[in-house]
Scaffold this motif. Structure first.
Motif, PDB file in Angstrom:
ATOM      1  N   LYS B 259      37.662  55.349  46.403  1.00 17.58           N
ATOM      2  CA  LYS B 259      37.686  54.174  46.476  1.00 17.58           C
ATOM      3  C   LYS B 259      36.882  53.242  45.590  1.00 17.58           C
ATOM      4  O   LYS B 259      35.974  53.329  45.333  1.00 17.58           O
ATOM      5  CB  LYS B 259      36.996  53.427  47.627  1.00 17.58           C
ATOM      6  N   GLU B 287      45.306  55.059  41.049  1.00 17.29           N
ATOM      7  CA  GLU B 287      45.684  55.343  42.171  1.00 17.29           C
ATOM      8  C   GLU B 287      47.110  56.934  42.185  1.00 17.29           C
ATOM      9  O   GLU B 287      46.462  57.278  43.063  1.00 17.29           O
ATOM     10  CB  GLU B 287      46.377  54.077  42.298  1.00 17.29           C
ATOM     11  N   LYS B 292      41.773  54.857  45.255  1.00 14.85           N
ATOM     12  CA  LYS B 292      42.507  53.357  46.223  1.00 14.85           C
ATOM     13  C   LYS B 292      41.681  52.873  45.691  1.00 14.85           C
ATOM     14  O   LYS B 292      40.712  52.899  45.477  1.00 14.85           O
ATOM     15  CB  LYS B 292      42.190  53.574  48.371  1.00 14.85           C
TER      16      LYS B 292
END
Lengths: 477, 482
Positions: B259, B287, B292
Motif C-alpha cells: 500500500k 499500481e 495499491k
C-alpha cells in the motif's frame, strides 16, 4: 543599632568524585599538567557528542537522599548558552526545568538550637575550564582539565539569617557529601564552592530587600567575612536613604570587602533549551531503591552505632563522626584491633590533640590505622608501658616508623627482669630515706613520688603493675 | 570501466573477478576528477595519495579472498564528516584549516571494510542551504547543466556521483540535504531513520534532525553502504540499537500488495506540474506492478517549513557557538575576548550561517521561547502522530522530493524565504525522524532529472529500498553528458 535583618540563600557547587568526567571518559582527577586531561569531546571539537556518565547520576541521587529531597522520576538536560574562553562548546550542559532532586531539607544546629533549612533543588551539570592570565606576556591561557568534571548545584531557600547559620549549613553539607562518598569537599581546591545571596530588610517587613549575589567564596572564613561585610555595606546604604542595587559581587580575601562584578542589566540571556544530544532519563522505582540501598553509612547512623554498640557517650561519638577522615581512620583501626572503646579514647585524646596542635594532618599521615592499632595493643597487653605511648606516637607522626621498630630502636620493651627492677628500687629507697620513713608512718601520697621516680629510672621497661608490686613489698619491707 | 554507470555491486563483481584492480578503479575516478571537476567543482580536497594506499591495502584483502562489500570501492565523503588527519572544512572559512584528530563513526565503519577514500566533497556552509552555493571553497554545479545548482546541502556528494567521480558518497540530511541534491543530480540518496547511523564526528548542524546517509546510483548500492555504516554507537547517545541483518534483504520481492500512500498536500500548486506528473506516473507504474495507492493527508505540512527553520536554527545557533577562534579554526583579532570572538565569527561565517544563527538565537531568547521554539516542538509531536496514523493504513508514502528541478545558479540568491519554502517536501521526514529515499522518476523538457521520495516507517529502511529498487528496475536512467 538598626532593625535591619539579613536574609540569606545559598548556592553550593560540589564536584563529584567520579573516576571519569560527566560526558566523556577523561579522568576527573584534580590537577594534572594543563590540558593533559581533556579529549575531543570535553574540549568541544566539531562533531563530538556527550555521553552521560551514569555514576554521576547515581551520585546526585545520593546527594538528594542525604538532604531529604524528592528524586524526579523524569529528568533531562538543557543547554545554557554563553560565550567565555573557559567554556569550549560555548554552552554548559545543565538542568533547568527538570532537576534530579527537588524539595529537600537539612537540619542544622547553631549554639544548641536546631533549625531546618529547606533545599529548593539540586541539579547535575558540567564544570568549565580555567583561565590562567600571564602578566609577563599579557596573554590568557586556557586549561581544559576541569572541563566536564561533574558538578552538582544545590540551591537553598532563603532560610538563613546569619553568617553562623550559613557556616553551620556548609559544614553539615560537607559532612553529608563526604559520608555519601560523592565529593571530597575541599574548598581550597574548589571542589566545593559557595555563592551567597543576601538582602536586608526591617525584621517585620513583608517583602525581602534587593539582594546581592556574592560569587565563589572558597572557605568558611571567606563566607563569614563576606556576609558580615555585606551586611555592613547594605545597611550603610539603606540607612543613608540609598537603594541597594541587584548585582553580582566578588569578595576579596585581601581587603575583606566585596565589589561589583556585574549588574542585573548586564545579566546574560542564557537561551536555555533541551539538549538534543542527551536523551532524558526515566528512573524506575527499583533503580532508585537500589541507589538508596547502596548509600554508605551516614554520620547519624554511625553515631547511633557507636553509642549502642560501643557504649560511647553522645559527645564522644559526635567528636569522632564530625570529621569523616578521622572517623574512617578509627573504623580501620578497630578492624585491626577490636577494642572500640580503648581506640576511641586514644583518638579522642592524643590523636586529636596532635591534629589540633597542627603537628599532623589527615591529608598527610605517615602511619596507618593498623600502626595505631598496634601501638594501643602493645600498651594494652603490657608489651610496653603506656607511659611510652607519647614517645612512640611522636616517632610515628614524624617518620612513619612502625611502633615495634620504635620500641626496638629506643629500647622501650617491657622486660620481665624483676631483679633489675628490685635493684633500681632498692637504690631509690636507699637514696630517699626520708620519704620512705614517711610512707611507713602511713603517708600514702609519697607512694606516687616513688612510682614516678621508678618509672623514670626504668624508662618504661617494666609495667606499672610490676613496679607497684615490688615497691609496696620493699617499702613495707 | 564506465565511471558514470558502474555501481557498488557491479564494481564488487569486477574487483572480485580480477577484471580490474582496486588501484585501477581508484585511478580511473581520480583521472575523471582531474579532467572534469573544474567544470563541476564537487571536491574540496582530493586525497590522491591516500586513495592509492587504500586501494593497495584493499587489493591484498581481495587477493586473499577476504574482501568485504566495500573493500576497494572508491567513495567520496561530505566535508562535514570528520576524517582523521584530513582537512574537514564544512565548506566554511571558519574551519578552512581544521584537521580533526578523529574519525566520524560512519567513516570508521567504512574503513573497517577497507574502502578507498577519493576525497572530501563540497556542501553548503555547515550544511545550511539547498544549492551548495554557500560553500566558501567550491560552489558546485549540476553535471546535467553547469548553469544550474546541484541542490544541497550535499551537492558535492550528489554531483560527484552523478558526474562519475566516485561510485557513491556519504552525505548528511537535516531537512532534505541528501534527497534534494540526489533529485537534482539524477541519483539515488537515502536518509536513514534518526538514530540508525551514529552522528559522532558529523559536524552538528541541528542535532535532533541530522542523519548521515549514502548517495549512490541505485537503491541497492544505498543498502550496501547502509549495511556498513548503520548501528548503535556508544559515542552517540541518540543512536538506537535496532538490530538488522541486511537492508537489501527484500530486493526482488516486488511491490505486489504493497500500500502506497499519496498525501494530497504534497501534490498542490506549490509543486511544478512537470514534477507532479512525473511522480504520479511513477505511482501508476507501481499500481501496474500490483501495489495499491491510498489517499491520505498530512495536514501539518502547512506549518512544516516554519517549524523546521525554528528547530534547526535554534539548535544550529547553539551548536555553532563553539566556533570562537579560541581552540581551533579561524582566529580573529581584538583587545578582549569579546572582540576576538566577535571578529572570528564575523570573518569565519558566511551570510546564510549568520542569518540562521540570528534566527535561532531570536527564537530561544527569553520571552520568545514559548511563542516559537515550544510551539515548533508541539508541532513536531502532532506531525509524528499524523505520520503514525498514515502508516497504519499504508506501507510507504510517495511524494515529490522537491517542488522543482534544479534551478539556475543565482536564481534564489536574494530571497531566503523562497529558498526555505523549497524545502517543503523534505523537512517533515526529518522532523518525524523517518527514513526516506530519493530515486529518479523522470526528466523535464530540458532533460533535468526529477526525483521522487519514498518515505518509510521508523527503522524500516529495507522496505523503502526495495520499493525504490522495484521502480529502478523498470526505469532507464539518462546519465549526464559531461
Amino acid at each position: 543599632m538598626s532593625n535591619l535583618y539579613p536574609t540569606i540563600g545559598l548556592e553550593i557547587h560540589a564536584e563529584l568524585l567520579t573516576k571519569s568526567k560527566v560526558f566523556c571518559t577523561c579522568s576527573a582527577e584534580f590537577g594534572g599538567e594543563p590540558n593533559s586531561r581533556c579529549c575531543p569531546v570535553c574540549s568541544g571539537m566539531p562533531g563530538t557528542l556527550p555521553v552521560l556518565n551514569h555514576t554521576a547520576v547515581e551520585y546526585i541521587i545520593r546527594a538528594g537522599y542525604v538532604t531529604n529531597c524528592e528524586i524526579s522520576r523524569f529528568t533531562k538536560w538543557d543547554r545554557k548558552n554563553y560565550f567565555y574562553p573557559d567554556l569550549p562548546k560555548a554552552y554548559q550542559i545543565s538542568q533547568m526545568p527538570r532537576p534530579v532532586c527537588l524539595n529537600g531539607y537539612v537540619d542544622i544546629n547553631v549554639n544548641g538550637t536546631e533549625k531546618r533549612i529547606r533545599v529548593n533543588r539540586i541539579h547535575l551539570e558540567e564544570d568549565a575550564g580555567k583561565l590562567v592570565h600571564d602578566e609577563a606576556t599579557r596573554s590568557s591561557l586556557a586549561d581544559y582539565n576541569r572541563c566536564g568534571i561533574p558538578l552538582i548545584e544545590m540551591v537553598t531557600e532563603p532560610d538563613f539569617h546569619s553568617a553562623e547559620e550559613v557556616v553551620a549549613y556548609v559544614e553539615k553539607i560537607k559532612l553529608l557529601y563526604k559520608y555519601a562518598g560523592i565529593c571530597d569537599c575541599k574548598m581550597e581546591q574548589g571542589s566545593l564552592r559557595c555563592d551567597v545571596n543576601i538582602s536586608l530588610a526591617p525584621k517585620d517587613a513583608k517583602e525581602l530587600g534587593t539582594r546581592a549575589e556574592l560569587k565563589n567564596l572558597n572557605s568558611t572564613k571567606a563566607i563569614t567575612r563576606a556576609i558580615e561585610y555585606e551586611i555592613y555595606r547594605q545597611s550603610e546604604i539603606i540607612e543613608s536613604g540609598g537603594r541597594v542595587l541587584q548585582e553580582t559581587r566578588r569578595f576579596s580575601d585581601t581587603t575583606g570587602e566585596t565589589s561589583a562584578l556585574r549588574s542585573k542589566e548586564d545579566a546574560h540571556d542564557y537561551r536555555y533549551f533541551p539538549d538534543p544530544d542527551i536523551p532524558p532519563i526515566i528512573f524506575t522505582e527499583e533503580e532508585l531503591a537500589a541507589i538508596k540501598e547502596a548509600l554508605p553509612e551516614m554520620p547519624e547512623q554511625r553515631k547511633e552505632r557507636y553509642m549502642s554498640q560501643y557504649g560511647m557517650n553522645a559527645t564522644d561519638a559526635d567528636n569522632i563522626i564530625s570529621d569523616k577522615d578521622i572517623c574512617d581512620f578509627y573504623e580501620a583501626a578497630i578492624k585491626a584491633y577490636d577494642k572500640p572503646k580503648t581506640v576511641a579514647n586514644f583518638i579522642l585524646g592524643e590523636f586529636m590533640r596532635r591534629i589540633n596542635l597542627g603537628e599532623m594532618s589527615m591529608d598527610s599521615l605517615k602511619f596507618t590505622p593498623e600502626d595505631l592499632a598496634r601501638l594501643i595493643e602493645l600498651g594494652d597487653t603490657d608489651k610496653i608501658n603506656k607511659n611510652n605511648y607519647k614517645t612512640i606516637f611522636v616517632e610515628m607522626i614524624n617518620s612513619g616508623e612502625k611502633p615495634d621498630a620504635v620500641c626496638d630502636r629506643l629500647d622501650l620493651w617491657v622486660k620481665d627482669d624483676t631483679s633489675a627492677v628490685e635493684a633500681v628500687i632498692d637504690k631509690l629507697i636507699a637514696d630517699n630515706p626520708k620519704p620512705a620513713e614517711q610512707y611507713r608512718a602511713g603517708e600514702q601520697k609519697v607512694f606516687g613520688f616513688f612510682m614516678g621516680q621508678a618509672n623514670k629510672a626504668l624508662k618504661g621497661q617494666a609495667t606499672p603493675n610490676t613496679i607497684k608490686a615490688i615497691l609496696e613489698k620493699k617499702l613495707k619491707g | 570501466m564506465d565511471t558514470k554507470n558502474i555501481t557498488v555491486a557491479g564494481l564488487r563483481r569486477m574487483l572480485d573477478s580480477k577484471e580490474i584492480s582496486a588501484k585501477e578503479a581508484a585511478g580511473e575516478f581520480l583521472a575523471d576528477i582531474k579532467n572534469k571537476d573544474d567544470k563541476v567543482l564537487s571536491f574540496i580536497t582530493v586525497t590522491e595519495e591516500r586513495a592509492m594506499q587504500d586501494a593497495q591495502a584493499a587489493q591484498k584483502l581481495i587477493d586473499a579472498g577476504e574482501a568485504k562489500p566495500l573493500t576497494g570501492i572508491p567513495l567520496a565523503i561530505k566535508d562535514n564528516l570528520c576524517t582523521d588527519g584530513i582537512r574537514t572544512t564544512c565548506s566554511s572559512k571558519m574551519l578552512g584549516d581544521f584537521v580533526p584528530p578523529y574519525n566520524a563513526t560512519a567513516v570508521e565503519k567504512l574503513m573497517a571494510q577497507d574502502y578507498t577514500l577519493l576525497g572530501k566533497v563540497s556542501m553548503d556552509e555547515f550544511a545550511m542551504g539547498g544549492s551548495t552555493q554557500t560553500s566558501a571553497f567550491a560552489k558546485t554545479k549540476n553535471p546535467y547543466n553547469t548553469d544550474c545548482v546541484p541542490g544541497g546541502s550535499s551537492g558535492g556528494s550528489a554531483a560527484a556521483v552523478s558526474a562519475g567521480f566516485c561510485t557513491a558518497a556519504l552525505g548528511s540530511d537535516t531537512g532534505g540535504s541528501i534527497r534534494q541534491p540526489s533529485s537534482f543530480c539524477g541519483v539515488t540518496g537515502l536518509k536513514p531513520t534518526y538514530g540508525r547511523v551514529s552522528r559522532y564526528g558529523l559536524v552538528a548542524f541541528a542535532s535532533s534532525l541530522d542523519q548521515i546517509g549514502p548517495i549512490a546510483r541505485t537503491a541497492e548500492d544505498c543498502g550496501i553502504i547502509l549495511n556498513a555504516i548503520a548501528g548503535a554507537d556508544p559515542k552517540d547517545a541518540t543512536s538506537k540499537n535496532v538490530p538488522f541483518t541486511d537492508f537489501n534483504e527484500k530486493l526482488g520481492t516486488g511491490v505486489s500488495g504493497m500500500k502506497i500512500a499519496i498525501p494530497k498536500e504534497f501534490y498542490g500548486d506549490a509543486v511544478d506540474e512537470e514534477v507532479r506528473n512525473a511522480v504520479m506516473n511513477a505511482a501508476h507504474e507501481y499500481e501496474k506492478m500490483g501495489a495499491k495507492l491510498v489517499d491520505c493527508s498530512i495536514s501539518t505540512l502547512r506549518y512544516a517549513v516554519q517549524a523546521y527553520y525554528l528547530i534547526s536554527s535554534a539548535e544550529a545557533a547553539s551548536n555553532l557557538s563553539r566556533y570562537d577562534g579560541i581552540k581551533y579554526g579561524l582566529r580573529g583579532e581584538g583587545h578582549s575576548f569579546d572582540e576576538m570572538i566577535r571578529d572570528s565569527r564575523n570573518r569565519g561565517f558566511g551570510d546564510e550561517v549568520k542569518r540562521r544563527i540570528l534566527l535561532g538565537n531570536y527564537a530561544l531568547s527569553s520571552g520568545y521561547y514559548d511563542a516559537y521554539y515550544r510551539k515548533a516542538l508541539a508541532l513536531k509531536q502532532k506531525m509524528i502522530e499524523e505520520y503514525n496514523a498514515v502508516f497504519e493504513q499504508a506501507d510507504v508514502i510517495l511524494t515529490p522530493t522537491a517542488p522543482t528541478v534544479a534551478y539556475k545558479i543565482g536564481a534564489q540568491d536574494n530571497d531566503p524565504v523562497k529558498m526555505y519554502t523549497a524545502d517543503i517536501c523534505t523537512v517533515t521526514v526529518n522532523i518525524a525522524g523517518l527514513p526516506a529515499i530519493n530515486t529518479t522518476c523522470g526528466y523535464d523538457k530540458n532533460g533535468m532529472p526529477i526525483g521522487m521520495s519514498i518515505v518509510g516507517k521508523r527503522f524500516d529502511e529495507a522496505t523503502i529500498i526495495n520499493t525504490a529498487d522495484a521502480f529502478e528496475k523498470t526505469f532507464s536512467p539518462v546519465r549526464c553528458t559531461l
